[in-house]
Design a protein around this motif. Structure first.
Motif, PDB file in Angstrom:
ATOM      1  N   ALA A  16       0.819  -1.232   0.000  1.00  0.00           N
ATOM      2  CA  ALA A  16       0.000   0.000   0.000  1.00  0.00           C
ATOM      3  C   ALA A  16       0.849   1.277   0.000  1.00  0.00           C
ATOM      4  O   ALA A  16       0.347   2.351   0.351  1.00  0.00           O
ATOM      5  N   TYR A  17       2.107   1.164  -0.389  1.00  0.00           N
ATOM      6  CA  TYR A  17       2.934   2.363  -0.526  1.00  0.00           C
ATOM      7  C   TYR A  17       2.412   3.215  -1.682  1.00  0.00           C
ATOM      8  O   TYR A  17       2.114   2.710  -2.760  1.00  0.00           O
ATOM      9  N   THR A  74       0.869  15.951  -0.609  1.00  0.00           N
ATOM     10  CA  THR A  74       1.405  14.656  -1.016  1.00  0.00           C
ATOM     11  C   THR A  74       2.914  14.626  -0.757  1.00  0.00           C
ATOM     12  O   THR A  74       3.497  15.603  -0.288  1.00  0.00           O
ATOM     13  N   ASP A  75       3.525  13.509  -1.057  1.00  0.00           N
ATOM     14  CA  ASP A  75       4.938  13.288  -0.738  1.00  0.00           C
ATOM     15  C   ASP A  75       5.861  13.815  -1.836  1.00  0.00           C
ATOM     16  O   ASP A  75       5.761  13.355  -2.971  1.00  0.00           O
ATOM     17  N   PRO A  76       6.760  14.782  -1.524  1.00  0.00           N
ATOM     18  CA  PRO A  76       6.899  15.522  -0.267  1.00  0.00           C
ATOM     19  C   PRO A  76       6.253  16.910  -0.390  1.00  0.00           C
ATOM     20  O   PRO A  76       6.123  17.448  -1.482  1.00  0.00           O
ATOM     21  N   SER A 115      -4.185  14.515   3.392  1.00  0.00           N
ATOM     22  CA  SER A 115      -2.926  13.981   2.881  1.00  0.00           C
ATOM     23  C   SER A 115      -3.076  12.515   2.530  1.00  0.00           C
ATOM     24  O   SER A 115      -4.045  11.855   2.929  1.00  0.00           O
ATOM     25  N   GLU A 116      -2.101  12.022   1.780  1.00  0.00           N
ATOM     26  CA  GLU A 116      -2.011  10.594   1.493  1.00  0.00           C
ATOM     27  C   GLU A 116      -1.155   9.929   2.576  1.00  0.00           C
ATOM     28  O   GLU A 116      -0.339  10.596   3.221  1.00  0.00           O
ATOM     29  N   PRO A 117      -1.315   8.621   2.785  1.00  0.00           N
ATOM     30  CA  PRO A 117      -0.527   7.925   3.816  1.00  0.00           C
ATOM     31  C   PRO A 117       0.977   8.028   3.562  1.00  0.00           C
ATOM     32  O   PRO A 117       1.434   7.936   2.421  1.00  0.00           O
ATOM     33  N   GLY A 118       1.718   8.241   4.635  1.00  0.00           N
ATOM     34  CA  GLY A 118       3.173   8.190   4.561  1.00  0.00           C
ATOM     35  C   GLY A 118       3.857   9.362   3.903  1.00  0.00           C
ATOM     36  O   GLY A 118       5.077   9.321   3.691  1.00  0.00           O
ATOM     37  N   ALA A 119       3.129  10.422   3.582  1.00  0.00           N
ATOM     38  CA  ALA A 119       3.731  11.567   2.906  1.00  0.00           C
ATOM     39  C   ALA A 119       4.652  12.339   3.851  1.00  0.00           C
ATOM     40  O   ALA A 119       4.368  12.470   5.044  1.00  0.00           O
ATOM     41  N   LEU A 120       5.752  12.856   3.315  1.00  0.00           N
ATOM     42  CA  LEU A 120       6.646  13.726   4.082  1.00  0.00           C
ATOM     43  C   LEU A 120       6.082  15.141   4.050  1.00  0.00           C
ATOM     44  O   LEU A 120       5.888  15.720   2.975  1.00  0.00           O
ATOM     45  N   ILE A 121       5.796  15.692   5.213  1.00  0.00           N
ATOM     46  CA  ILE A 121       5.229  17.039   5.311  1.00  0.00           C
ATOM     47  C   ILE A 121       6.011  17.805   6.375  1.00  0.00           C
ATOM     48  O   ILE A 121       6.126  17.361   7.517  1.00  0.00           O
ATOM     49  N   GLY A 122       6.548  18.958   6.015  1.00  0.00           N
ATOM     50  CA  GLY A 122       7.284  19.748   6.987  1.00  0.00           C
ATOM     51  C   GLY A 122       7.829  21.009   6.362  1.00  0.00           C
ATOM     52  O   GLY A 122       7.647  21.258   5.164  1.00  0.00           O
ATOM     53  N   PHE A 123       8.498  21.817   7.158  1.00  0.00           N
ATOM     54  CA  PHE A 123       9.146  23.020   6.626  1.00  0.00           C
ATOM     55  C   PHE A 123      10.596  22.692   6.288  1.00  0.00           C
ATOM     56  O   PHE A 123      10.937  22.452   5.153  1.00  0.00           O
ATOM     57  N   ALA A 124      11.458  22.628   7.282  1.00  0.00           N
ATOM     58  CA  ALA A 124      12.827  22.167   7.060  1.00  0.00           C
ATOM     59  C   ALA A 124      12.841  20.636   7.087  1.00  0.00           C
ATOM     60  O   ALA A 124      11.974  20.006   7.688  1.00  0.00           O
ATOM     61  N   GLN A 181       7.452  13.969  10.878  1.00  0.00           N
ATOM     62  CA  GLN A 181       7.101  14.643   9.630  1.00  0.00           C
ATOM     63  C   GLN A 181       6.376  13.743   8.616  1.00  0.00           C
ATOM     64  O   GLN A 181       6.184  14.150   7.473  1.00  0.00           O
ATOM     65  N   THR A 182       5.963  12.558   9.003  1.00  0.00           N
ATOM     66  CA  THR A 182       5.066  11.796   8.137  1.00  0.00           C
ATOM     67  C   THR A 182       3.654  12.362   8.289  1.00  0.00           C
ATOM     68  O   THR A 182       3.352  13.050   9.278  1.00  0.00           O
ATOM     69  N   SER A 183       2.791  12.077   7.336  1.00  0.00           N
ATOM     70  CA  SER A 183       1.425  12.584   7.406  1.00  0.00           C
ATOM     71  C   SER A 183       0.716  12.087   8.669  1.00  0.00           C
ATOM     72  O   SER A 183      -0.076  12.816   9.272  1.00  0.00           O
ATOM     73  N   GLU A 184       1.039  10.869   9.102  1.00  0.00           N
ATOM     74  CA  GLU A 184       0.429  10.325  10.318  1.00  0.00           C
ATOM     75  C   GLU A 184       0.858  11.128  11.555  1.00  0.00           C
ATOM     76  O   GLU A 184       0.033  11.415  12.438  1.00  0.00           O
TER      77      GLU A 184
END
Length: 282
Positions: free
Chosen positions: A52-53, A201-203, A221-230, A248-251
């Motif tokens: 499910a990636y 979405t990632d990233p 968001s979608e599962p496992g997406a990288l979300i952040g500033f730095a 910083q994962t969506s979870e």
């Protein structure tokens, strides 16, 4: 005298008659490393059938998934970046742009279109990571601004799909100005009481996260997406501490209140359609 004699067993195709596997027919899941056939990827909305990636995809694939029968009208498609600073690092910015045009077939790191999603009118702007890392330059900001104006004029919801490494350094302050520009346009959209859906979405990182990506009426968001500033590495080096697991994962972001919910890409269109119908009924 030959060193060996080929028996008519197993593979008997001569070397001259062998055919190469077409590029792109098979892919490997970055998570579980299992082989994925292209037709199966399309059928499964580019989600690994084994783990499910969620594979990274661009505007073409998102439009195919979200717009009914892939029918939409592209908006403001011919806008291209200039080079106001005559920027050069290891190569000229104009050269990087030309390479990206040829490599991706895109005019910049974003496409906008209008059509129907599950029978509901909508404008969707989607970023493409393959174009200079999905970086936010003046064209990205301008196309988002014009797309919002189109939504206000036609009184239809606006959806932003973010996938970016942040601001485009080759445009310096011109890039950073897009944060304020797009945020101001979203304030006008809110004032007109027109819904804004933000899909991260990632990233999704940098100035994009710090502006329009986090300003949705709903942030999803979608599962496992990288979300952040730095990025995690920069933060770890700055604070000199190990980061929490899943940082910083969506979870992780959902748990800390910055997202409303996470949606599997295979259910995305159904969920969005239900949300839009709920809004229209009110």
């Amino acid at each position: 005298m030959a060193w060996f004699k080929r028996e008519k067993k197993g593979i008997i195709t001569s070397t001259e008659d062998k055919k190469e596997t077409p590029d792109g027919m098979w892919n490997k899941c970055p998570s579980c490393k299992k082989p994925l056939h292209y037709a199966e990827q399309v059928e499964n909305k580019y989600v690994c059938q084994y783990c499910a990636y969620h594979l990274r995809i661009g505007s073409k694939e998102y439009f195919e998934i979200l717009f009914d029968d892939n029918q939409f009208t592209e908006l403001f498609e011919n806008i291209r970046s200039g080079d106001p600073l005559n920027f050069t690092d290891s190569k000229k910015y104009t050269e990087r742009l030309e390479e990206s045009y040829l490599k991706t077939g895109l005019n910049d790191a974003i496409r906008s279109g209008t059509g129907k999603l599950d029978g509901q009118d909508i404008v969707i702007a989607c970023m493409d990571f393959n174009f200079i890392g999905g970086s936010m330059g003046s064209v990205v900001g301008e196309k988002i601004a014009r797309s919002i104006d189109y939504s206000i004029k036609n009184k239809i919801p606006f959806m932003m799909i973010s996938k970016s490494g942040g601001a485009r350094m080759m445009e310096a302050a011109f890039s950073l100005m897009q944060m304020a520009k797009t945020s101001a346009k979203l304030a006008l959209l809110s004032k007109a009481k027109i819904p804004y859906i933000s899909l991260l979405t990632d990233p999704t990182t940098g100035g994009v996260t710090a502006s329009y990506a986090m300003l949705g009426d709903i942030n999803i968001s979608e599962p496992g997406a990288l979300i952040g500033f730095a990025g995690p590495r920069v933060i770890k080096e700055t604070i000199k501490k190990d980061l929490p697991k899943g940082f910083q994962t969506s979870e992780f972001v959902l748990e800390h209140g910055f997202l409303d919910f996470i949606v599997d890409r295979r259910q995305m269109k159904t969920k969005l359609g239900s949300f839009l119908r709920m809004l229209s009924s009110k």
